[in-house]
Design an enzyme around this catalytic site. Structure first.
Site, PDB file in Angstrom:
ATOM      1  N   GLU A 161      46.977 -10.047 -66.043  1.00 29.15           N
ATOM      2  CA  GLU A 161      45.704  -9.557 -65.517  1.00 29.15           C
ATOM      3  C   GLU A 161      45.328 -10.410 -64.320  1.00 29.15           C
ATOM      4  O   GLU A 161      45.636 -11.610 -64.291  1.00 29.15           O
ATOM      5  CB  GLU A 161      44.586  -9.813 -66.542  1.00 29.15           C
ATOM      6  CG  GLU A 161      44.196  -8.662 -67.404  1.00 29.15           C
ATOM      7  CD  GLU A 161      43.267  -9.138 -68.520  1.00 29.15           C
ATOM      8  OE1 GLU A 161      43.283  -8.479 -69.551  1.00 29.15           O
ATOM      9  OE2 GLU A 161      42.562 -10.157 -68.370  1.00 29.15           O
TER      10      GLU A 161
ATOM     11  N   LYS B  98      43.238 -12.895 -62.396  1.00 30.39           N
ATOM     12  CA  LYS B  98      42.268 -13.932 -62.769  1.00 30.39           C
ATOM     13  C   LYS B  98      41.251 -14.033 -61.637  1.00 30.39           C
ATOM     14  O   LYS B  98      41.552 -14.517 -60.556  1.00 30.39           O
ATOM     15  CB  LYS B  98      42.956 -15.279 -62.999  1.00 30.39           C
ATOM     16  CG  LYS B  98      41.966 -16.325 -63.490  1.00 30.39           C
ATOM     17  CD  LYS B  98      42.625 -17.631 -63.818  1.00 30.39           C
ATOM     18  CE  LYS B  98      41.668 -18.601 -64.465  1.00 30.39           C
ATOM     19  NZ  LYS B  98      40.266 -18.478 -64.165  1.00 30.39           N
TER      20      LYS B  98
ATOM     21  N   ARG C 111      32.477 -16.004 -66.298  1.00 27.69           N
ATOM     22  CA  ARG C 111      32.766 -15.192 -67.480  1.00 27.69           C
ATOM     23  C   ARG C 111      31.465 -14.834 -68.191  1.00 27.69           C
ATOM     24  O   ARG C 111      30.579 -15.672 -68.338  1.00 27.69           O
ATOM     25  CB  ARG C 111      33.677 -15.980 -68.415  1.00 27.69           C
ATOM     26  CG  ARG C 111      34.145 -15.170 -69.620  1.00 27.69           C
ATOM     27  CD  ARG C 111      35.227 -15.922 -70.317  1.00 27.69           C
ATOM     28  NE  ARG C 111      35.656 -15.307 -71.549  1.00 27.69           N
ATOM     29  CZ  ARG C 111      36.630 -15.780 -72.312  1.00 27.69           C
ATOM     30  NH1 ARG C 111      37.256 -16.887 -71.948  1.00 27.69           N
ATOM     31  NH2 ARG C 111      36.984 -15.172 -73.425  1.00 27.69           N
TER      32      ARG C 111
ATOM     33  N   ARG D 143      29.165 -17.959 -70.015  1.00 23.98           N
ATOM     34  CA  ARG D 143      30.206 -18.652 -70.785  1.00 23.98           C
ATOM     35  C   ARG D 143      29.592 -19.716 -71.697  1.00 23.98           C
ATOM     36  O   ARG D 143      30.076 -19.983 -72.785  1.00 23.98           O
ATOM     37  CB  ARG D 143      31.194 -19.298 -69.808  1.00 23.98           C
ATOM     38  CG  ARG D 143      32.285 -20.101 -70.495  1.00 23.98           C
ATOM     39  CD  ARG D 143      33.049 -20.917 -69.483  1.00 23.98           C
ATOM     40  NE  ARG D 143      33.761 -21.979 -70.153  1.00 23.98           N
ATOM     41  CZ  ARG D 143      35.064 -22.193 -70.039  1.00 23.98           C
ATOM     42  NH1 ARG D 143      35.792 -21.416 -69.297  1.00 23.98           N
ATOM     43  NH2 ARG D 143      35.630 -23.200 -70.668  1.00 23.98           N
TER      44      ARG D 143
ATOM     45  N   GLU E 198      34.522 -10.700 -66.256  1.00 27.73           N
ATOM     46  CA  GLU E 198      34.293 -11.724 -65.236  1.00 27.73           C
ATOM     47  C   GLU E 198      33.374 -11.141 -64.169  1.00 27.73           C
ATOM     48  O   GLU E 198      33.660 -10.086 -63.593  1.00 27.73           O
ATOM     49  CB  GLU E 198      35.625 -12.144 -64.606  1.00 27.73           C
ATOM     50  CG  GLU E 198      35.577 -13.426 -63.840  1.00 27.73           C
ATOM     51  CD  GLU E 198      35.737 -14.678 -64.698  1.00 27.73           C
ATOM     52  OE1 GLU E 198      35.610 -15.777 -64.127  1.00 27.73           O
ATOM     53  OE2 GLU E 198      35.979 -14.567 -65.910  1.00 27.73           O
TER      54      GLU E 198
ATOM     55  N   PHE F 189      37.544  -7.209 -69.367  1.00 22.59           N
ATOM     56  CA  PHE F 189      38.926  -7.433 -69.798  1.00 22.59           C
ATOM     57  C   PHE F 189      39.122  -7.410 -71.313  1.00 22.59           C
ATOM     58  O   PHE F 189      40.248  -7.480 -71.791  1.00 22.59           O
ATOM     59  CB  PHE F 189      39.494  -8.735 -69.211  1.00 22.59           C
ATOM     60  CG  PHE F 189      38.689  -9.973 -69.520  1.00 22.59           C
ATOM     61  CD1 PHE F 189      38.691 -10.529 -70.790  1.00 22.59           C
ATOM     62  CD2 PHE F 189      37.962 -10.598 -68.521  1.00 22.59           C
ATOM     63  CE1 PHE F 189      37.968 -11.679 -71.067  1.00 22.59           C
ATOM     64  CE2 PHE F 189      37.233 -11.749 -68.786  1.00 22.59           C
ATOM     65  CZ  PHE F 189      37.236 -12.292 -70.068  1.00 22.59           C
TER      66      PHE F 189
ATOM     67  N   ARG G 174      41.402 -22.683 -77.659  1.00 23.42           N
ATOM     68  CA  ARG G 174      42.183 -22.730 -76.418  1.00 23.42           C
ATOM     69  C   ARG G 174      43.648 -22.872 -76.809  1.00 23.42           C
ATOM     70  O   ARG G 174      44.166 -23.976 -76.951  1.00 23.42           O
ATOM     71  CB  ARG G 174      41.751 -23.910 -75.541  1.00 23.42           C
ATOM     72  CG  ARG G 174      42.361 -23.877 -74.143  1.00 23.42           C
ATOM     73  CD  ARG G 174      42.113 -25.163 -73.386  1.00 23.42           C
ATOM     74  NE  ARG G 174      40.739 -25.365 -73.019  1.00 23.42           N
ATOM     75  CZ  ARG G 174      40.160 -24.842 -71.933  1.00 23.42           C
ATOM     76  NH1 ARG G 174      40.846 -24.054 -71.133  1.00 23.42           N
ATOM     77  NH2 ARG G 174      38.888 -25.094 -71.666  1.00 23.42           N
TER      78      ARG G 174
ATOM     79  N   LYS H 153      46.897 -19.209 -68.141  1.00 25.29           N
ATOM     80  CA  LYS H 153      46.513 -19.014 -66.736  1.00 25.29           C
ATOM     81  C   LYS H 153      47.700 -19.392 -65.866  1.00 25.29           C
ATOM     82  O   LYS H 153      48.392 -20.371 -66.168  1.00 25.29           O
ATOM     83  CB  LYS H 153      45.361 -19.937 -66.340  1.00 25.29           C
ATOM     84  CG  LYS H 153      44.183 -19.961 -67.243  1.00 25.29           C
ATOM     85  CD  LYS H 153      43.222 -21.053 -66.779  1.00 25.29           C
ATOM     86  CE  LYS H 153      42.364 -21.523 -67.921  1.00 25.29           C
ATOM     87  NZ  LYS H 153      41.418 -22.542 -67.567  1.00 25.29           N
TER      88      LYS H 153
END
Length: 559
Positions: free
Chosen positions: A247, A249, A254, A269, A299, A339, A414, A420
């Protein structure tokens, strides 16, 4: 329940640096808390009044607080202000003022936790003409009945300067210990609701079974799933098992969107409610989202006059604006690229595979000028993904996200199911834990800042370096003003600061260093931006720095 019991807990927490002792102290306190107090006491323990996603703010600064204390004690405001020069802490100075109080009401009643909480709620909900005077009187009534130790911690709660070292992880462990429930269930329930009051009450009344049943609730934001960084496209594809969804970035902010009929709420976020700042996106969401109830993620990107994306700081400017919003809508137009979808009409989708969620997102969104679906590519082919990556960079975006096709949504985690890919090393978001006064014409300003990364094992922020470059004179004035009330102690030119403020820094490289307990040091760090969208709990951890160090070495071909 008397407020002095909570004040004594704060005092004990302040006196120890041991995480296990702090956890036991909080757990023992929670055991005594009446069921109807559990909805708000966890926030008071954290030094807050409301969850981070609650729009209400106390709106009380130091001057108003001092006036309230002066009204309650009969001691002149100037005397209280001068006292701060000796104590270095407004809370301590207010405690001294209450100790010297010139009068105490004959009808004075011992403070209860409920009364303090309800008064602070009233303070937050008082707005409009004459609101400052009303807030002052509400607080003065508390200080009239407060003992010195109570006054100290009421003041710190009001100013958001509690120094007890209790953060989310410690409170989670304390709830588990207090009510004999599994820590992973407390963690899961909190990640799904972002509401410690709700979680503590369920833990006490329904135990493990109740916590296991906790699910997503519209109006309570979910902690976002996060990504690690991959060295390149090839590494990302290997990590994803040979095939992935790539996707674009976007360089934006966010957001998580909650739609409940005609009501739309948008969280940053950091889970702050930013709905009022972006009314055009609210209206666009109402048109674009077909279901009656839904939670989607995306985003938010600022768009320049040339149609290309602007840096994310422009979106933060929109979030901060409380007045003349229409003018800002013209100056900084926004676009939302969705997303993910986490919830649709009563059904949670977080345990659904990513590709099924993506298909669902495409089904429920009717795109318009303001709301789009993130551009993507599903491939096994490195060259094809490289071309997509190149195009994303040419369009002015940050890079790509790679997502495992069968990944479920893991709130707050995470992991490596999302990666990323960017052309440079990831910047770090670190907490200012100390500073040094400047030289010459900057002697009255803090000129360099000691950076800390969070260590979840100890609950501490460990030093990873010092940054002094990248700041303008105006920046230093603002940071000095912001950090002065957070100074804990002074050692010559160096001051130690309560870990509250997060900044983004770039650096030449991460080095291993025996000089710091963290084991790492940043080489040539440089200030990039103040991260107002992040709290200390959102800052990068020691583990994250270790991961980036390994990534850096892989990029150099050393690992």
């Amino acid at each position: 329940m008397r407020y002095i019991e909570l004040a004594q807990l704060y005092q004990k927490l302040e006196k120890t640096t041991m995480k296990l002792i702090k956890t036991r102290l909080v757990a023992d306190f929670l055991k005594k808390v009446p069921e109807d107090h559990l909805e708000f006491i966890p926030y008071l323990i954290l030094g807050d009044v409301f969850p981070e996603w609650d729009e209400r703010e106390l709106g009380v600064g130091e001057k108003l607080l001092i006036k309230a204390v002066s009204m309650a004690t009969g001691i002149d405001s100037k005397e209280i202000e001068n006292s701060v020069k000796d104590t270095g802490d407004l809370g301590e100075s207010i405690a001294l003022a209450v100790k010297k109080r010139k009068q105490k009401s004959f009808f004075s009643q011992p403070l209860t936790i409920k009364r303090v909480y309800q008064t602070l709620v009233k303070v937050a909900e008082t707005t409009g003409e004459g609101s400052q005077d009303k807030k002052m009187k509400y607080l003065a009534n508390l200080f009239m009945d407060a003992e010195p130790i109570e006054a100290k911690y009421i003041a710190r709660t009001v100013l958001g300067t509690m120094r007890t070292g209790v953060a989310e992880g410690l409170l989670r462990d304390a709830i588990s210990l207090a009510f004999n429930v599994k820590v992973e269930l407390v963690e899961r329930a909190y990640m799904l609701t972002s509401d410690f009051g709700f979680v503590a009450k369920i833990a006490k009344t329904e135990g493990n079974d109740g916590l296991a049943k906790v699910t997503i609730q519209i109006g309570k934001p979910i902690k976002p799933m996060l990504a690690q960084q991959a060295a390149n496209i090839k590494e990302a594809l290997l990590e994803m098992g040979g095939e992935a969804e790539f996707e674009i970035k976007y360089d934006g902010a966010r957001v998580q969107v909650h739609k409940d009929g005609e009501k739309v709420t948008i969280y940053s976020r950091r889970l702050e409610n930013v709905t009022r700042a972006i009314p055009e996106i609210v209206e666009a969401i109402k048109e674009a989202l077909k279901p009656t109830k839904a939670i989607v993620e995306g985003e938010l990107v600022a768009i320049g006059e040339d149609g290309r994306p602007l840096p994310f700081q422009y979106v933060l400017r929109r979030f901060r604006r409380k007045y003349n919003i229409e003018e800002m809508m013209e100056k900084i137009p926004l676009e939302l690229n969705l997303f993910d979808v986490l919830y649709v009409d009563g059904v949670s989708l977080i345990d659904t595979k990513f590709m099924e969620r993506r298909k669902k997102l495409e089904e429920i969104v009717e795109t318009n000028g303001k709301v789009k679906i993130a551009e993507n590519l599903i491939t096994k082919n490195v060259e094809e993904a490289e071309q997509f990556y190149k195009r994303a960079l040419e369009m002015g975006h940050e890079g790509l996200m790679a997502k495992r096709l069968d990944a479920v949504y893991e709130p707050g985690n995470r992991g490596k199911k999302w990666l990323k890919i960017k052309p440079t090393m990831e910047n770090l978001d670190l907490v200012i834990i100390g500073a040094e006064w400047g030289e010459g014409r900057r002697a009255h300003l803090l000129g360099s800042f000691i950076l800390g990364a969070y260590d979840p094992e100890t609950g501490e922020f460990l030093e990873v370096g010092k940054v002094g470059s990248g700041f303008t004179d105006d920046d230093l004035v603002e940071f000095t003003k912001m950090l002065k009330p957070l100074i804990i102690k002074e050692e010559g030119k160096r001051v130690w600061i309560q870990p509250k403020v997060v900044i983004e820094v770039t650096y030449q490289e991460i080095q291993k260093s025996p000089k710091y307990r963290s084991g790492f040091a940043l080489r040539f760090p440089r200030y990039v931006a103040l991260r107002e969208d992040k709290g200390p709990e959102d800052a990068d951890t020691i583990e994250r720095i270790a991961q980036l160090y390994e990534l850096q070495e892989r990029m150099k071909g050393k690992v």
